[in-house]
Motif scaffolding. Structure first.
Motif, short mmCIF file in Angstrom:
data_model
loop_
_atom_site.label_atom_id
_atom_site.label_comp_id
_atom_site.label_asym_id
_atom_site.label_seq_id
_atom_site.Cartn_x
_atom_site.Cartn_y
_atom_site.Cartn_z
N ILE A 135 0.89 -1.14 0.04
CA ILE A 135 -0.04 -0.07 0.11
C ILE A 135 0.85 1.22 0.03
O ILE A 135 1.73 1.63 0.77
N GLN A 137 0.69 5.03 0.56
CA GLN A 137 -0.08 5.94 1.19
C GLN A 137 0.18 7.69 0.74
O GLN A 137 1.10 8.27 1.01
N PHE A 149 -10.62 -1.22 1.74
CA PHE A 149 -11.02 -2.45 2.74
C PHE A 149 -12.41 -2.35 3.16
O PHE A 149 -12.98 -1.16 3.56
N LEU A 152 -15.18 -7.37 7.31
CA LEU A 152 -14.64 -8.92 7.59
C LEU A 152 -15.23 -9.25 8.65
O LEU A 152 -15.30 -8.65 9.86
N ASP A 154 -13.63 -11.79 10.65
CA ASP A 154 -12.66 -11.85 11.68
C ASP A 154 -11.47 -11.04 11.27
O ASP A 154 -10.98 -10.51 10.29
N LYS A 155 -10.61 -10.77 12.59
CA LYS A 155 -9.27 -10.18 12.09
C LYS A 155 -8.36 -11.02 11.33
O LYS A 155 -8.41 -12.26 11.41
N VAL A 156 -7.60 -10.28 10.66
CA VAL A 156 -6.49 -10.97 9.64
C VAL A 156 -5.25 -10.20 9.85
O VAL A 156 -5.14 -9.05 9.87
N GLU A 157 -4.28 -10.98 10.38
CA GLU A 157 -3.11 -10.70 10.56
C GLU A 157 -1.89 -10.75 9.41
O GLU A 157 -1.79 -11.62 8.79
N PHE A 158 -1.21 -9.46 9.33
CA PHE A 158 -0.22 -9.57 8.51
C PHE A 158 1.29 -9.25 9.13
O PHE A 158 1.18 -9.20 10.46
N GLU A 159 2.10 -9.43 8.45
CA GLU A 159 3.45 -9.26 8.68
C GLU A 159 4.27 -8.23 7.91
O GLU A 159 4.08 -8.22 6.55
N LEU A 160 4.69 -7.10 8.48
CA LEU A 160 5.54 -5.96 7.78
C LEU A 160 6.58 -6.44 6.97
O LEU A 160 7.56 -7.14 7.60
N THR A 163 9.18 -1.14 4.44
CA THR A 163 8.67 0.38 4.37
C THR A 163 9.62 1.02 3.31
O THR A 163 10.79 1.14 3.66
N THR A 171 4.36 6.94 1.69
CA THR A 171 5.03 5.95 2.43
C THR A 171 4.37 4.52 1.77
O THR A 171 3.19 4.40 1.53
N SER A 173 4.12 0.41 2.12
CA SER A 173 4.60 -0.56 3.08
C SER A 173 3.81 -2.01 2.22
O SER A 173 2.76 -2.00 1.78
N TYR A 175 3.02 -5.74 3.03
CA TYR A 175 2.83 -6.89 4.18
C TYR A 175 2.55 -8.27 3.50
O TYR A 175 1.94 -8.23 2.46
#
Lengths: 179, 179
Positions: A135, A137, A149, A152, A154-160, A163, A171, A173, A175
């Motif tokens: 993304i 920004q 977005f 949803l 449920d929560k959905v986890e990402f990892e950076l 950046t 910026t 980033s 994920y």
């Protein structure tokens, strides 16, 4: 074979991909004298095909430019009857369940897919089918428009992954889905 | 005298400051063994007072911790009748027009203000009264909840001041209002 569904998109600070009038001119509000590509060319080299919604397809067709993709474009639509003759070698209509469409594309040898367009990205996210998101920004608030977005369950986890800052203002980033 | 209204806040990737149940435990989903403060202490040193909404005030009161602020807190509310006795030296009720409240705070010598709480931040943004925003993005999608940003009548342009990455996972970007 490793398969990935990737998103590469720009949003406003308040998360919109198009403003209240459906416009995207604000994407170019940061001066870019040397045509910095924000990593787009490198990203495109890593993908085999694109999957986009009808609206995005029609938006790109409407741009007064040459067809911008050198990879096959799969257009998700239940409404569109056929791809215009001018683009029959470049774009292909698909519909049905996303997982079935993916199997079909994988069988054709398209493993790394660029998932594009707001509605399509949201559909893929709803089924947890996105593996990477980049993304960029743009530093402004639009105050309304089409959000990248959606809801949803449920929560959905990402990892950076990384950046970067482009043009000293944008910026970006990336994920990776944490599975 | 230079006056600034600043926001310092964390959001999910999809822009929420609280999840669907109003919870904020996901803020701490990135392991933080050394209690990295994400620049909060330095930020607090630069402000003279806080302005927050009633809901945020009551949320902080409800935490099972000591009062966390060593600067005066001004609580924006039309509903709250008075500050509980326990906090009468620390927090002060204000109401009326935001610009009048700001004049009042400036006269008291509070020039650099930390504007906190979703509703309050949105009210300040609607009147274009925010000068700086620092957003820390937690790498997950909540899929719903309370959004940091709300509807605005016009675009609002910012300038990126800096971007930092904390704990290898949290991207923090600071923006200044472009005037």
């Amino acid at each position: 074979m490793n398969k990935t569904n990737k998103v590469f998109i720009a949003t406003s600070l308040d998360g919109y991909i198009a403003d209240k009038d459906g416009k995207i001119d604000w994407l170019y509000s940061v001066p870019n004298p040397d045509n910095e590509d924000h990593g787009y060319v490198e990203f495109m080299e890593g993908i085999d095909a694109l999957v986009m919604g009808r609206k995005t397809f029609e938006t790109v067709l409407g741009f007064d430019i040459e067809w911008p993709y050198d990879k096959p474009v799969f257009v998700l639509s239940n409404k569109l009857k056929e791809i215009p003759d001018s683009h029959k070698e470049k774009a292909f209509l698909v519909n049905g369940l996303l997982t079935d469409i993916l199997s079909q594309l994988h069988k054709m040898g398209h493993y790394h897919l660029y998932i594009d367009g707001g509605t399509t990205i949201q559909s893929f996210l709803k089924e947890d089918l996105i593996d990477e998101i980049t993304i960029s920004q743009i530093p402004l608030l639009l105050g309304g428009g089409f959000s990248l977005f959606g809801e949803l369950s449920d929560k959905v986890e990402f990892e950076l992954i990384r950046t970067k800052v482009f043009l000293n203002q944008i910026t970006q980033s990336s994920y990776k889905r944490k599975r």
